[in-house]
Design a protein around this motif. Sequence first.
Motif, PDB file in Angstrom:
ATOM      1  N   THR A   1       0.821  -1.245  -0.017  1.00 36.10           N
ATOM      2  CA  THR A   1       0.022  -0.004   0.074  1.00 36.10           C
ATOM      3  C   THR A   1       0.806   1.351   0.012  1.00 36.10           C
ATOM      4  OG1 THR A   1      -1.836  -1.185   1.117  1.00 36.10           O
ATOM      5  CG2 THR A   1      -1.923   1.197   1.079  1.00 36.10           C
TER       6      THR A   1
ATOM      7  N   ARG B   1       3.247   1.967  -1.709  1.00 37.86           N
ATOM      8  CA  ARG B   1       3.679   2.363  -3.167  1.00 37.86           C
ATOM      9  C   ARG B   1       2.568   3.297  -3.538  1.00 37.86           C
ATOM     10  NH1 ARG B   1       5.766  -3.351  -5.491  1.00 37.86           N
ATOM     11  NH2 ARG B   1       7.368  -3.798  -4.031  1.00 37.86           N
ATOM     12  N   LEU B   2       1.467   3.528  -3.201  1.00 44.12           N
ATOM     13  CA  LEU B   2       0.787   4.363  -3.554  1.00 44.12           C
ATOM     14  C   LEU B   2       0.932   5.766  -3.559  1.00 44.12           C
ATOM     15  CD1 LEU B   2      -2.745   2.468  -2.868  1.00 44.12           C
ATOM     16  CD2 LEU B   2      -1.743   2.449  -4.910  1.00 44.12           C
ATOM     17  N   PRO B   3       0.434   6.807  -4.208  1.00 44.96           N
ATOM     18  CA  PRO B   3       0.828   8.178  -3.987  1.00 44.96           C
ATOM     19  C   PRO B   3       0.391   8.680  -2.694  1.00 44.96           C
ATOM     20  CG  PRO B   3       0.237   7.863  -6.277  1.00 44.96           C
ATOM     21  CD  PRO B   3      -0.264   6.460  -5.394  1.00 44.96           C
TER      22      PRO B   3
ATOM     23  N   ALA C   1       0.657   7.500   0.382  1.00 46.74           N
ATOM     24  CA  ALA C   1       0.671   6.605   1.483  1.00 46.74           C
ATOM     25  C   ALA C   1       1.800   5.992   2.015  1.00 46.74           C
ATOM     26  CB  ALA C   1      -0.166   5.270   0.853  1.00 46.74           C
TER      27      ALA C   1
END
Length: 377
Positions: free
Chosen positions: A319, A321-323, A325
Motif C-alpha cells: 500500500t 507504493r501508492l501516492p 501513502a
Amino acid sequence: MSAYTPTGPGARPEPGAGAGADPVKALMETHHDLCAQAVDPLEIAAGLEARGVTDRTARHYLHRDVFALAEEMFARMPRHTDRARAELLTDRAPSTATPVTKGRDLSALLVLLPGALALGTLLALPHTGGHPRAALLGAGPLAVLLSLRACLRRCPLASRVPAAPGTTQYVLLLFAGTLYGDGLLAQALTGGPEHGWSPHTAPALALLLALVPGALCARAFAYGAGRRLALSRSLDDFVLAVRPLLLGTFLLFLCCLWTLLGLTAAALHQASGALSAGALGGLLLLTRLMIQYGCAGAARTALLTACGLQFAALCAVFTARLPGARSVSAPVEALTDLGGTGAVPALACTLAVLTLLARGLPALSRASAHAARAGRT
C-alpha cells in the motif's frame, strides 16, 4: 443478617421451600447425573465448578469450599456394590481397549510422517538430477503437505476433540509463511517481487520434526494433570499444582524446538529463525492444548490473529507504493530494520502466544477441563 440471596445452578434453596430443610439433598437432586456417575469426590467438585458452583456458593451450604461440599455429596449418593462396579468395568473393557490402541498407533505414525518425508526429500535432492530431481521436487513437497494436513486434522489439532473450523488451514498458512514469508517481505520492501527466492527450509523442517516432541509434551501434560487431579484434595490444590506443570511443559517444548532449529540451520547452512519459528512452535503447542481441553474458539482466534497480522504487514508495504501513502509501511520498516524480516512473524506469533497463555492458564487449570477429557478417553 445479609440480604444476599444466591442464584444460579448451585444456589441454596430458601428454608421451607421443598427440600429447604436439607439443601444439600436438593443440590444432589439438581446434579443427580453428576453425582451418580462420579467415581470420586473431585470429579463431582470439577463438575460443580464447570456448572458455576463456586466456593462462595459452597459456604451457603455450610461447607468451606466446593471440594468439601462434593465430599458430602459423594458420601451421601447411593452407589453400586464393589462387585457390580467390577462387573460393569469388565463388561466395558473389551469394547474400548482395541479402538483406543489403534487410534494411538495411527496418531503416532501421523506425527512422525511429515518430518520424515521432509527430511527424506532434502537428503535425496543432492543425489538426483534431471527428470528424477524434477519429480522429487514436485512429489516431495506435495507428500509433506498432505501428511501435515492429515496430521493436523487428527493429532495435534484434533485428537478426540473436533477442532474449530478453519484451524488446519490457518496452521498451513503459517507454515507457508515460514517457508516463503521472509523472502516475499524482503522483496516487497526493496521494490519487488520481481523474481523467485529460495524457501527457508531449515526452520520449516525443524517445525515439522518438532511435531514429535510436541505430541510427547502434550501427552506428558495430560498424564501429569491426571495424576494431580487424582492426588489433589481441593480445587485450589489442583490449580496450584497444574499451572507450573503447564508452564514447564511449554518451556520444555521450546527447548526441544530451539535445539532442532539449531541443528537444521547448521545442516542446511541457513538462518535458524529462532525467534519467528520458536514463537510459531509455541503457538502451535498451546493451540493443541487449548483445543484438546475444550477451548477451540480461543485457539482459532489466536491463529487467525497471527495470520492476520502478518498479512496486514505485507499489505502495508504494498500500500505504501501508492501516492501519498508512504507512511503506511513505516511501522513495518522500523520493525524489520530492528530485527530483520523475521521480526514480523515473530511479533505476530508472540502476541498470539501471550493471548493464549493469558486465556490458557486459567482454562487449563480448571479441574473440570481435565475431568471432562478423562471421561472422553
